[in-house]
Every structure is written in C-alpha cells, then in structure tokens.
Design a protein around this motif. Structure first.
Motif, PDB file in Angstrom:
ATOM      1  N   GLU A  80       0.567  -0.999   0.005  1.00  0.00           N
ATOM      2  CA  GLU A  80      -0.237   0.042  -0.209  1.00  0.00           C
ATOM      3  C   GLU A  80       0.855   1.080   0.066  1.00  0.00           C
ATOM      4  N   ASN A  94       0.964   3.755  -3.497  1.00  0.00           N
ATOM      5  CA  ASN A  94       1.373   5.418  -2.696  1.00  0.00           C
ATOM      6  C   ASN A  94       2.094   5.999  -2.920  1.00  0.00           C
ATOM      7  N   GLN A 104       5.090   6.264  -2.044  1.00  0.00           N
ATOM      8  CA  GLN A 104       6.336   6.511  -0.520  1.00  0.00           C
ATOM      9  C   GLN A 104       7.414   6.290  -1.062  1.00  0.00           C
ATOM     10  N   ARG A 133       1.497   0.871 -10.360  1.00  0.00           N
ATOM     11  CA  ARG A 133      -0.218   1.285 -10.346  1.00  0.00           C
ATOM     12  C   ARG A 133      -1.068  -0.295 -10.552  1.00  0.00           C
ATOM     13  N   LYS A 173      -6.738   3.277   6.184  1.00  0.00           N
ATOM     14  CA  LYS A 173      -5.481   3.570   6.433  1.00  0.00           C
ATOM     15  C   LYS A 173      -5.357   5.019   6.750  1.00  0.00           C
ATOM     16  N   ARG A 205      -3.498   8.775   6.732  1.00  0.00           N
ATOM     17  CA  ARG A 205      -3.402   9.520   5.732  1.00  0.00           C
ATOM     18  C   ARG A 205      -3.771  11.478   5.855  1.00  0.00           C
ATOM     19  N   ALA A 226      -2.290  12.807   0.323  1.00  0.00           N
ATOM     20  CA  ALA A 226      -2.386  11.929   0.562  1.00  0.00           C
ATOM     21  C   ALA A 226      -1.118  11.098   1.667  1.00  0.00           C
ATOM     22  N   ILE A 255       0.595   8.169   2.981  1.00  0.00           N
ATOM     23  CA  ILE A 255       0.069   7.782   4.607  1.00  0.00           C
ATOM     24  C   ILE A 255       1.324   8.140   5.521  1.00  0.00           C
TER      25      ILE A 255
END
Length: 525
Positions: A222, A226, A228, A258, A391, A393, A398, A400
């Motif tokens: 996840e 995202n 990160q 993605r 989650k 965030r 956005a 997380i």
C-alpha cells in the motif's frame, strides 16, 4: 532477503502472472469507446489502459473455481454426531478464489522469522517484533505426557521442516499473511526490474560509481502504490503523463507500478469459513452439467476413512486419532504413519488439488464464531467478522502514516459512505456508523452484572478440519469449533487464501461461450 530464498520462490509462479509490463501498459492503438481518445498516448494526456492482463495465482496458491453449495449440509450423514453443533444448513455461493495447496510449514515460518531478524537488525523494533512472531512451542507440554522433545525441536529441527507450523494464534497467522503479501509483491517488482533487482542492490555500478542502496523504507504494498517508496528500476513503466526526463538516459520519465497495471497481487489472507468448507468438500470432482452426482462427508468420496484403491487398499486417508490412545496404529503396520503431525504433502489431495483438508492440523479461518452464524449472513460469500478500517493519511498530501514495521497505520472507518471534502478536512466522524461489525445483529445477553452468558465473544475465531489429535467426526468439512484469537494449540495451523479478481470461470476452454462483437472505432468526419 537472502537470494537463496528468492530462487526457491520464483519456481512457484505461474507464467501468466509474470508477464512483462515494460513500457507501461497496453500497446496497439486501443481507443476510448466514449470519447474517441486513444489510450496510452502522451499527446492525449497519457491515460493508460492495460489490455494484456493475465491473472494467475501467487506462490503456493492454486485456483478454486467457486459456485453454490449447501453450507453445513455434509454434516447430516455422519453417524453418531451431535447435530446440535451443526444447527445451520444454508444454500450459499462462494466466489472463485485462490488457496494454498498445503498448510504453512515450519520452514515457511522460519523464513518469516529470518526476514524479521535480518531486516530489523540494529533497530529497536526487532526484539518485540521477533518475539511476537515466535510460535508458542509450550503448547506441546502436557502434565502427564513426555512431549518435551517437541517443545525444543518441532519448530526448528529439519526433521520437522515440512510439517505444519503449530502454536500460532489467529492473530499471528493474520500477521504472517500481511508479511507474505509484501514479500511476494516486492519480489515480483524487483525480479522484473520494475524496482532495483536484489542482485544489484549495494553493488557498485559498472563505471565505478556509488552502489545502489536499498530504500530505508521497508517495502509495503500500500505504501508503494501510494508513491512513498522511491525505487524505480530500468524496466519500470514509462510515465506518459509526465514531461520531465528521468535518469534512464532516454528522456523518458519512469514511474512506480499502479494498481491499474495489474502487476501487484491481491493480499494473502485467511480463507473465510465458507471458502474453506467449499474447498475442503471439493464437489467439483462430482459435478456434471450442474448436477452433483455424489455427496461427500469427507474431502474424499465414500463413507469410509480408508482407501478403496487396489494399490493402497486399507490405508488411512488422513492423519487423525482412530480412538482414545491410538494415534498411529501398530508397529510394523502403522495406519496413518504419524504419531503427531506429518508432512504438509501427506496423503492424496482432494479434487481441487488441496492437501490435508482433513486431519493433520485444524486450520484457522477468518470468521468470528457464532453458533447460528449462517442464519444472519449473506447468500453470496457469507462471512462474519468485518472490521472496517481506513489507512491514516494526511488529507491534503494523501501521505500514508507508517508504523515501525513499515506498514500503514490503520484507524476505524469514519463513515459508511464516501465523505465530502469538507468532512474529510474537518476530520468528521459519523457517530451513527458502526465501523466494527463483527457482532452484526447480535443480541448480547448478560447475567445482570455485566458478565456475558456465552463462552464466546468477538475475539472467538472459527477453526476447521480436524487434526492428528482428533477423532474422525471432526474430519467432516462442516465441523466447526472456536478458540480465542490470541490463543494457540499443538493441533491448529493454517493456510492462506487470496481473492480472485475478474471472471469466476477458471477454465473456459471446451465450454460454450457467447461471442461478443468488438466496439466500432470512432472516426472524425
């Protein structure tokens, strides 16, 4: 992760699941039916559509084509069984899914412990994370039995390497599923070159430059999706919506995969009780033209517990206890060939190809236990135990929030529907929404002083299948018992499952199909 483990894992993948994504999506001029814009074109804004997706199971899993069955129905024919324990019987439908071919073994669990030890070496989280992941080997101790050799040897000695792991709680099994998801997805991305391959990490470049270092952020699916985790390999997809050049030297910006690319596997998880019972029965082998030719009360055909085949006639078909004090039969002629557990590939698989769906060890499933669960659940994919969480965030960026294990910090879901932007910014919480629905429609009765009458609660989890320490009645797929989610025993293990996305039909070859016309392309006149 050590590369020795990686080469063992790769042999388990299906060919379809490893289709390359280099270049970033579909080619061949696919066009939107509704706007006329061509997909996968930088000049049209760079909207990408994957058209060559090939699904397949992750490592260790096999396909289970779903369908309708009578949940609890197989219990009706077991002689001498207490029917009050199975007072449910309901027609339900289970969607197609993936399930582990075998139970999770001691070797599988030791790989998990090894990863924790090496990944968190020198970090303050190591001691607690490792300790909480250790199985409780003291489950073997009995006041009037000499089982101490199992306490010291069962988990780690190679003699039991392919035996099912036991002494793991429902919580530990669930945590293993989360860990396995991330390791498999990271392996896929690095093996394909979408992320930096393992063999190139910490290795000096060919021109003598600085070595490529692995990100300090522990890979989590996840968090990666995202954006990160910044680790873009040479075969990462091209970002058609970006104008800036990237360091690949070709003037093309590369990006993370993605979800829309179809390269990431769905999460590993415990099977639901309905999935587990459906898979254990394996009625697919007895079905023809939507008719079930022969019912089952075990994962095999027939009313007996011994093999009828000439070559194996009389052999016991599962690892269980034939009677009080009879765990393996007479020396020189052992009936099930095991005093405790046996290899996860013992005996003959059922018609879905699953090993030990009866006996060896009981297996955890996801569901919260209630005696009359299936009077209240849905007809499609029945399940009790939903605990809705989101989650945590930052509402603006956005980003997380990540915990000490590299995983998203989860919080109870704030509402049952998508919040408005204003609600999201004000951290609005709908106090009428029940995010934890594990006790859905339950009436909790108490003794007047706050103590519950029942022996079960929202932390009571179902386990199924029978074990080396159970008699034959518990081998029936409908049999169900419960234990608290933080407890463990020497006869409960588990296997993982995974949701199958897309069409429920697993194999369409040779089956009638409707033919659909392709859309007509739009042309500007």
């Amino acid at each position: 992760m050590n590369r020795i483990y990686l080469y063992v894992v790769v042999s388990l993948f299906s060919v379809g699941a490893l289709s390359s994504c280099g270049g970033g999506g579909s080619k061949g001029g696919a066009v939107s039916e509704k706007t006329g814009y061509a997909y996968n074109k930088r000049e049209n804004g760079g909207f990408e559509v994957k058209k060559n997706f090939k699904r397949g199971p992750g490592p260790g899993l096999i396909e289970i084509e779903g369908g309708e069955f009578i949940m609890g129905g197989s219990a009706m024919d077991i002689p001498g069984q207490d029917m009050s324990a199975y007072n449910y019987k309901r027609q339900v439908t289970v969607s197609s899914f993936y399930m582990d071919e075998t139970e999770v073994s001691n070797t599988d669990w030791l790989e998990y412990l090894h990863w924790i030890k090496t990944t968190f070496k020198g970090k303050q989280e190591l001691a607690q994370y490792y300790y909480e992941a250790l199985p409780d080997t003291l489950v073997w101790r009995r006041p009037l039995s000499y089982n101490e050799p199992y306490v010291n040897n069962y988990l780690r000695h190679p003699a039991y390497g392919d035996y099912p792991v036991v002494g793991v709680s429902w919580q530990q099994a669930t945590d293993y599923c989360v860990w396995r998801t991330d390791r498999v997805n990271e392996f896929i991305l690095r093996e394909k070159g979408i992320m930096t391959p393992f063999k190139e990490l910490n290795k000096p470049t060919a021109k003598g430059g600085a070595p490529v270092k692995k990100s300090d952020t522990i890979f989590n699916t996840e968090v990666y999706l995202n954006g990160q985790i910044k680790d873009v390999g040479k075969r990462a997809p091209i970002d058609l919506s970006a104008n800036a050049a990237n360091a690949n030297g070709k003037g093309k910006a590369l990006r993370n995969v993605r979800l829309e690319d179809g390269e990431i596997f769905q999460p590993y998880r415990l099977p639901t009780e309905a999935e587990w019972e459906y898979a254990a029965l394996g009625l697919i082998g007895n079905t023809q033209y939507a008719n079930i030719n022969e019912k089952k009360i075990y994962p095999w055909n027939g009313l007996g517990i011994t093999s009828p085949k000439k070559s194996t006639r009389g052999m016991i078909l599962a690892n269980f206890k034939r009677g009080k004090g009879d765990y393996m039969g007479v020396g020189g002629s052992l009936n099930d060939k095991g005093s405790i557990t046996q290899s996860v590939r013992s005996f003959t698989p059922n018609d879905f190809g699953l090993y030990n769906m009866a006996g060896n060890v009981n297996e955890w499933v996801q569901d919260v236990y209630r005696p009359n669960t299936f009077e209240a659940t849905e007809g499609l994919n029945p399940f009790r135990g939903n605990e809705y969480a989101d989650k945590e965030r930052d509402p603006q960026s956005a980003v997380i929030k990540i915990d000490g294990k590299g995983r998203p910090v989860m919080k109870p879901a704030a509402a049952g529907v998508k919040q408005t932007w204003a609600q999201l910014q004000s951290k609005y919480v709908d106090s009428t929404y029940k995010s934890d629905q594990r006790g859905y429609k339950d009436e909790e009765k108490n003794l007047g002083n706050g103590e519950l009458i029942t022996l079960y609660d929202n932390k009571s989890r179902v386990y199924k299948g029978g074990s080396w320490n159970d008699q034959a009645m518990w081998l029936n797929p409908a049999a169900r018992r419960f234990l608290q989610e933080d407890e463990s025993t020497a006869d409960i293990g588990f296997r993982c499952a995974m949701t199958m996305l897309g069409a429920p039909e697993v194999k369409s070859v040779g089956k009638p199909q409707f033919r659909n016309k392709a859309p007509k392309p739009f042309k500007v006149k």
